[in-house]
Design an enzyme around this catalytic site. Structure first.
Site, mmCIF file in Angstrom:
data_model
loop_
_atom_site.group_PDB
_atom_site.id
_atom_site.type_symbol
_atom_site.label_atom_id
_atom_site.label_comp_id
_atom_site.label_asym_id
_atom_site.label_seq_id
_atom_site.Cartn_x
_atom_site.Cartn_y
_atom_site.Cartn_z
ATOM 1 N N PRO A 90 0.820 -1.224 0.000
ATOM 2 C CA PRO A 90 0.000 0.000 0.000
ATOM 3 C C PRO A 90 0.849 1.266 0.000
ATOM 4 C CG PRO A 90 -0.124 -1.105 2.139
ATOM 5 C CD PRO A 90 0.628 -2.016 1.221
ATOM 6 N N GLU A 117 2.455 -8.047 8.360
ATOM 7 C CA GLU A 117 2.844 -6.627 8.411
ATOM 8 C C GLU A 117 3.596 -6.192 7.162
ATOM 9 O OE1 GLU A 117 1.865 -4.278 10.515
ATOM 10 O OE2 GLU A 117 0.626 -5.936 11.223
ATOM 11 N N ARG A 155 -4.817 -7.504 -20.636
ATOM 12 C CA ARG A 155 -5.781 -7.049 -21.641
ATOM 13 C C ARG A 155 -5.180 -6.021 -22.599
ATOM 14 N NH1 ARG A 155 -9.107 -3.083 -20.901
ATOM 15 N NH2 ARG A 155 -10.965 -4.242 -21.467
ATOM 16 N N ASP A 170 -10.920 2.629 -24.134
ATOM 17 C CA ASP A 170 -11.290 2.493 -22.724
ATOM 18 C C ASP A 170 -10.969 3.761 -21.929
ATOM 19 O OD1 ASP A 170 -12.381 -0.020 -22.623
ATOM 20 O OD2 ASP A 170 -10.473 -1.028 -22.229
HETATM 21 N N1 SAM Z 1 1.724 -2.915 7.390
HETATM 22 C C1 SAM Z 1 1.516 -2.576 6.018
HETATM 23 C C2 SAM Z 1 1.270 -1.068 5.891
HETATM 24 O O1 SAM Z 1 0.545 -0.551 6.735
HETATM 25 O O2 SAM Z 1 1.736 -0.455 4.926
HETATM 26 C C3 SAM Z 1 0.316 -3.312 5.451
HETATM 27 C C4 SAM Z 1 0.565 -4.760 5.218
HETATM 28 S S1 SAM Z 1 -0.792 -5.555 4.420
HETATM 29 C C5 SAM Z 1 -1.812 -6.021 5.771
HETATM 30 C C6 SAM Z 1 -0.116 -7.083 3.885
HETATM 31 C C7 SAM Z 1 0.273 -7.115 2.426
HETATM 32 O O3 SAM Z 1 -0.855 -6.885 1.608
HETATM 33 C C8 SAM Z 1 1.291 -6.087 1.984
HETATM 34 O O4 SAM Z 1 2.603 -6.487 2.292
HETATM 35 C C9 SAM Z 1 1.038 -6.030 0.473
HETATM 36 O O5 SAM Z 1 1.710 -7.052 -0.205
HETATM 37 C C10 SAM Z 1 -0.446 -6.286 0.387
HETATM 38 N N2 SAM Z 1 -1.234 -5.052 0.218
HETATM 39 C C11 SAM Z 1 -2.069 -4.496 1.105
HETATM 40 N N3 SAM Z 1 -2.638 -3.396 0.624
HETATM 41 C C12 SAM Z 1 -2.163 -3.223 -0.626
HETATM 42 C C13 SAM Z 1 -2.380 -2.251 -1.636
HETATM 43 N N4 SAM Z 1 -3.189 -1.213 -1.466
HETATM 44 N N5 SAM Z 1 -1.730 -2.401 -2.819
HETATM 45 C C14 SAM Z 1 -0.886 -3.435 -3.006
HETATM 46 N N6 SAM Z 1 -0.643 -4.381 -2.075
HETATM 47 C C15 SAM Z 1 -1.266 -4.292 -0.902
#
Ligand code: SAM
Length: 248
Positions: A90, A117, A155, A170
């Site tokens: 994220p 995490e 796609r 698109d």
């Molecule tokens: N502790 C992290 C933070 O607050 O930034 C969040 C970890 S999340 C619970 C677990 C995993 O989900 C991340 O390591 C990532 O691979 C994936 N993930 C969660 N949200 C995401 C997003 N918006 N985009 C891409 N991957 C995401």
């Protein structure tokens, strides 16, 4: 093109790539998608991939060794084509249509799915080229994010869609930068709402003009900031000026 997805839940991907456009693209060998179990790169008896965070606190962290070993064994050597290693997080750069178009130009995309995490930061230093986020929202794992990336990129690959013009028209496509126009199919009238006359008239120039103007209206109403980067003709600018002057 090939995707290599590294995950602790390989079974997660048994459904998403077995339908529609992605399935057809795989069958036609336009894309190969290989899903790998991160645990195959562990060396201990219990195939441990995570551990407690240094410094304490909640949750677990994916250990560096299996992820780095995975990337080092999956990444194509440079003479094998252009490869990019992407960590889903994220905290990454926002994944949008421009990013999808850019990734579509690689020969190999290795996608790392985080969990808990997240991943040990040294993985990023050692093997990750890019960190991508699918939106300002926190998912439980990177698997859904990886599906979004694969779907959006596949796609765009030549031959994936029945009609390649469709991707060009698109929303967000590089060629327009606008939202797509509204679409209609049969019946010509549904619950008292008729299809716009212009679409029934068979005049292709008129239809194209109407669609362009509808795209402009939608973009202006819903995502006006996109108009700043869109390529607008003099006609488009005149149309938008009139629209703004006549709409409160
Ligand atoms: N502790 C992290 C933070 O607050 O930034 C969040 C970890 S999340 C619970 C677990 C995993 O989900 C991340 O390591 C990532 O691979 C994936 N993930 C969660 N949200 C995401 C997003 N918006 N985009 C891409 N991957 C995401």
């Amino acid at each position: 093109m090939r995707f290599d997805i590294v995950t602790i839940f390989p079974e997660f991907f048994s459904g998403p790539f077995e339908h529609g456009i992605i399935r057809r693209a795989k069958d036609a060998r336009i894309v190969d998608i290989d899903v790998h179990d991160l645990r195959s790169w562990t060396s201990d008896r219990h195939h441990v991939v995570d551990d407690r965070p240094f410094g304490g606190g909640a949750g677990m962290v994916l250990k560096p060794e299996p992820l780095v070993n995975a990337v080092e064994s999956l990444r194509l050597p440079s003479e094998g084509g252009r490869a990019v290693v992407v960590l889903t997080t994220p905290q990454g750069k926002l994944f949008d249509q421009r990013e999808a178009e850019r990734l579509a130009s690689f020969d190999q995309v290795v996608l790392l799915c985080g969990r808990y995490e997240g991943v040990d930061e040294r993985v990023v230093n050692a093997v990750v080229d890019e960190e991508l986020s699918i939106g300002d929202v926190v998912l439980s794992g990177g698997e859904l994010a990886a599906c979004v990336v694969v779907d959006a990129v596949v796609r765009l690959l030549p031959g994936s869609l029945g009609c390649d013009r469709s991707a060009i028209e698109d929303s967000f496509s590089a060629s327009t930068g606008l939202l797509d126009c509204p679409h209609y199919t049969r019946p010509a009238e549904f619950r008292g709402v008729a299809v716009p006359d212009v679409l029934l008239g068979g005049n292709h120039a008129e239809i194209a003009r109407w669609r362009r103007q509808q795209s402009l209206v939608r973009t202006w109403k819903r995502r006006p900031e996109l108009l700043d980067a869109a390529q607008l003709s003099d006609d488009d600018i005149r149309f938008l000026d009139e629209l703004k002057a006549t709409t409160k």
